[in-house]
Design a protein around this motif. Sequence first.
Motif, short mmCIF file in Angstrom:
data_model
loop_
_atom_site.label_atom_id
_atom_site.label_comp_id
_atom_site.label_asym_id
_atom_site.label_seq_id
_atom_site.Cartn_x
_atom_site.Cartn_y
_atom_site.Cartn_z
N LEU A 71 0.81 -1.21 0.00
CA LEU A 71 0.00 0.00 0.00
C LEU A 71 0.85 1.27 0.00
O LEU A 71 0.36 2.36 -0.29
N ALA A 72 2.14 1.11 0.36
CA ALA A 72 3.03 2.27 0.30
C ALA A 72 3.63 2.44 -1.09
O ALA A 72 4.29 3.44 -1.37
N LYS A 73 3.40 1.44 -1.94
CA LYS A 73 4.05 1.45 -3.25
C LYS A 73 3.04 1.47 -4.39
O LYS A 73 3.32 0.97 -5.48
N GLU B 164 8.81 15.05 4.49
CA GLU B 164 9.63 15.27 5.68
C GLU B 164 11.11 14.97 5.42
O GLU B 164 11.46 14.08 4.66
N ALA B 165 11.97 15.71 6.13
CA ALA B 165 13.40 15.47 6.05
C ALA B 165 13.76 14.19 6.80
O ALA B 165 14.52 13.35 6.29
N HIS B 166 13.23 14.05 8.00
CA HIS B 166 13.57 12.90 8.86
C HIS B 166 12.30 12.33 9.47
O HIS B 166 12.03 12.52 10.65
N PRO B 167 11.50 11.63 8.66
CA PRO B 167 10.22 11.15 9.18
C PRO B 167 10.38 9.95 10.11
O PRO B 167 11.38 9.23 10.05
N PHE B 168 9.39 9.77 10.97
CA PHE B 168 9.25 8.50 11.69
C PHE B 168 8.60 7.48 10.76
O PHE B 168 7.84 7.83 9.87
N GLY B 169 8.87 6.22 11.02
CA GLY B 169 8.12 5.15 10.37
C GLY B 169 8.46 4.97 8.90
O GLY B 169 9.53 5.34 8.42
N ASP B 170 7.48 4.43 8.19
CA ASP B 170 7.67 3.94 6.83
C ASP B 170 7.08 4.92 5.82
O ASP B 170 6.13 4.60 5.11
N PRO C 72 -5.69 5.90 6.51
CA PRO C 72 -5.26 5.12 7.67
C PRO C 72 -3.93 4.40 7.44
O PRO C 72 -3.11 4.31 8.35
N ASN C 73 -3.71 3.91 6.23
CA ASN C 73 -2.46 3.20 5.98
C ASN C 73 -1.26 4.13 6.13
O ASN C 73 -0.29 3.80 6.82
N ALA C 74 -1.36 5.30 5.51
CA ALA C 74 -0.24 6.24 5.60
C ALA C 74 -0.03 6.72 7.03
O ALA C 74 1.10 6.84 7.50
N THR C 75 -1.12 6.98 7.74
CA THR C 75 -1.00 7.45 9.12
C THR C 75 -0.36 6.39 10.00
O THR C 75 0.53 6.67 10.80
N THR C 76 -0.79 5.14 9.84
CA THR C 76 -0.22 4.07 10.66
C THR C 76 1.24 3.82 10.30
O THR C 76 2.07 3.58 11.18
#
Length: 293
Positions: A156-158, A190-196, A225-229
């Motif tokens: 879902l991220a791709k 973001e420059a330095h995001p958390f997560g995936d 929801p997928n992106a947020t999680t």
Amino acid sequence: MDPNIHRQAEEQVTAAGKCVAGAPGCSLNVPTEPYHPAYFMINGRSMPDDMDPNYATQYPHQPYNGDPHMHPGEITLLRIIGQGRWQHPFHEHGNHVRILARDGNLLLTPNQTLAGPLLFTTTTTPGLAMDGLFYWTAKGLNWDAYGHNPASSDPLAKLTCSPDTNGYNTSDPTAINYFEWCQDHNKPLEAHPFGDVAGAGPATLPDANLFTNGAWYGGSPYLGPNATTRAVGPTGTTPPSGTIANSPGGEAGFAFMWHSHNEREITTNNIFPGGMLMMMLVDSREFVIDETN
Ligand SMILES: [Cu+2]
């Protein structure tokens, strides 16, 4: 609504020995100036009441709320009617409004094509009605609102984005990113995001572990929801953890304030926030919008 005017009317109809409102020969004498309103309403309710559901039993005469929902690329019809004594500079965040009609009459050129202006603020006038069209996509943000990450292992991220002639991903109406603006596909925020989510973007956001989320913040700047999680930090117990109005489990949409730009009017009895203020919600396509009411 000016409570002083309403209180005078109430006192006259309830005073002992006075006539009964509605009875023959009974009339009230209530000056309507000076006028100092303290309650400002949309669809008959003030914020936050206008965020309660349609047909909420506590508002039998104001059945409609002020929280329209739409998916990216969908078109919402606005019908704006000035019902008070003043003009109100009603502003729709998220996009401009294309005016279609005034007082029910289409605004047309001599050649019968639509001629309505594109308005930043749809200022209401007492007794005057406007119809307009509104839509939202992420076009113009210059970053991928879905937080796509080509380096992720999560399918879902791709997701792919294949632009139609207008630049939107419209080949598959069932795609979660239907109507994504493909020019910004995979562009990191973001420059330095958390997560995936993809990094090396231009923005440095506050550490999600160190600040408090409000009721309308889903816990990430991304849609769905997928992106947020996926955007959760390694501790896992900090936001996004389920907010009141916009949880990853329920909705995870973008909330855009639609409100009077006369900021006196986004108070209720002098308390901010309130009054003529509502939220338009752009929902990720996983969230089914109930249009039955
Ligand atoms: Cu505003």
